[in-house]
Design an enzyme around this catalytic site. Structure first.
Site, PDB file in Angstrom:
ATOM      1  N   ALA A  63      76.178  54.266  70.143  1.00 45.57           N
ATOM      2  CA  ALA A  63      75.121  55.235  70.431  1.00 45.57           C
ATOM      3  C   ALA A  63      75.167  56.367  69.400  1.00 45.57           C
ATOM      4  CB  ALA A  63      75.316  55.798  71.831  1.00 45.57           C
ATOM      5  N   GLY A 108      78.327  51.359  71.884  1.00 45.47           N
ATOM      6  CA  GLY A 108      77.075  50.709  72.273  1.00 45.47           C
ATOM      7  C   GLY A 108      76.722  49.505  71.398  1.00 45.47           C
ATOM      8  N   GLU A 111      78.532  46.800  72.935  1.00 43.80           N
ATOM      9  CA  GLU A 111      77.903  46.527  74.241  1.00 43.80           C
ATOM     10  C   GLU A 111      76.628  45.703  74.070  1.00 43.80           C
ATOM     11  OE1 GLU A 111      78.404  50.820  75.160  1.00 43.80           O
ATOM     12  OE2 GLU A 111      78.929  50.119  77.165  1.00 43.80           O
ATOM     13  N   GLU A 131      84.707  55.094  72.860  1.00 44.84           N
ATOM     14  CA  GLU A 131      84.118  56.228  73.575  1.00 44.84           C
ATOM     15  C   GLU A 131      85.166  57.184  74.129  1.00 44.84           C
ATOM     16  OE1 GLU A 131      83.089  53.103  73.776  1.00 44.84           O
ATOM     17  OE2 GLU A 131      80.913  52.957  74.036  1.00 44.84           O
TER      18      GLU A 131
END
Ligand SMILES: CC(C)(COP(=O)(O)OP(=O)(O)OC[C@H]1O[C@@H](n2cnc3c(N)ncnc32)[C@H](O)[C@@H]1OP(=O)(O)O)[C@@H](O)C(=O)NCCC(=O)NCCSC(=O)CCO
Length: 252
Positions: A63, A108, A111, A131
């Site tokens: 992200a 992300g 992910e 993270e």
């Protein structure tokens, strides 16, 4: 499209994350653009397989952290939900999906790869969920999908330590399906996609439905779903044709 490139090469649709100067970090615009392309092609029968990859030296570094300062708790929740819902859509997408992982796949980015059906990595990849080093944890589905893919012990290690993992270990623990030479990554992934595209598409769709929904609940529900889907496969022309072909070859 501002953040992705789309290459339509029937039966393959390539979705290429394209913010190479920011290591293809994922912002709201990118989530919207990926979702929009997937919705546009969902009923296009010429497209049978979707391949996700990244331009430059990363699949995606996760992200977009530069947006984090704007997030209050409610906006952060909304951003995570938006990302996670796209990953849910990809996981349950009616066509097979492959993550072609080049370079970094972090946070992300990993992910996104976890939401795909198959993950093929080049030797130079570095994978991880870092993270924790930002004082948070994976928010696009990683806490749930990683556990289901590689088991709780290894998933907790990856999520709690946030270390980067190399290709050989990722392959050993089943985080990626296969590791290939960097120079042949695209060729191998294309061959795999073409092989998938040759398979009976309704059966592929049934497999995805039964595996994804069946594994979410009690085993008896999953097994019942399997039997139902198995019955539905007998309604397809593909089944009739392939079974006839098999039997006619053997009765000669
Ligand atoms: C991936 C790393 C280790 C690469 O390091 P390096 O090669 O030294 O490259 P950088 O100079 O750090 O990065 C180049 C360029 O990209 C920008 N960038 C990298 N990652 C992000 C990101 N996630 N968000 C926004 N921008 C990013 C970086 O700022 C540079 O831009 P400049 O304009 O040149 O400054 C290293 O980049 C790294 O560790 N990245 C962060 C990985 C991470 O923590 N990911 C998790 C994010 S949170 C998340 O995904 C929530 C969802 O679960």
């Amino acid at each position: 499209m501002e953040t992705i490139l789309v290459r339509e090469e029937p039966p393959i649709e390539w979705i290429i994350l394209n913010r190479p100067d920011k290591l293809n970090s994922i912002n709201v615009k990118m989530l919207d653009e990926i979702g929009s392309v997937l919705r546009q092609i969902v009923n296009n029968d010429k497209i049978k397989v979707i391949i996700f990859t990244g331009s430059g030296k990363a699949f995606s570094a996760g992200a977009d952290i530069s947006q984090f300062k704007e997030l209050d708790p409610v906006k952060a929740w909304e951003f995570a939900t938006k990302g996670r819902e796209l990953m849910d859509y990809i996981e349950r997408y009616p066509k097979p999906t492959i993550a072609m992982i080049n370079g970094y796949a972090l946070g992300g980015g990993l992910e996104l790869a976890l939401s795909c059906d198959l993950r093929i990595a080049s030797q130079n990849v570095e994978l991880g969920l870092p993270e924790i080093n930002l004082g948070i944890y994976p928010g696009f589905g990683g806490t749930q999908r990683l556990v289901r893919l590689i088991g709780k012990g290894r998933a907790l290690e990856i999520i709690m330590l946030g270390d980067r993992i190399k290709a050989d270990y990722a392959e050993r623990i089943g985080l990626v399906n296969r590791v290939v030479e960097s120079s042949s990554l695209e060729k191998e992934v294309r061959e795999l996609a073409l092989k998938l595209a040759e398979k009976p598409q309704t059966a592929i769709r049934l497999i995805k439905t039964v595996v994804n929904y069946g594994n979410d609940g009690p085993i008896l529900s999953g097994l019942t779903l399997e039997s139902l889907g198995w019955g539905i496969a007998f309604a397809t022309e593909e089944e009739k044709k392939r079974v006839d072909e098999f039997l006619s070859k053997r009765s000669k």
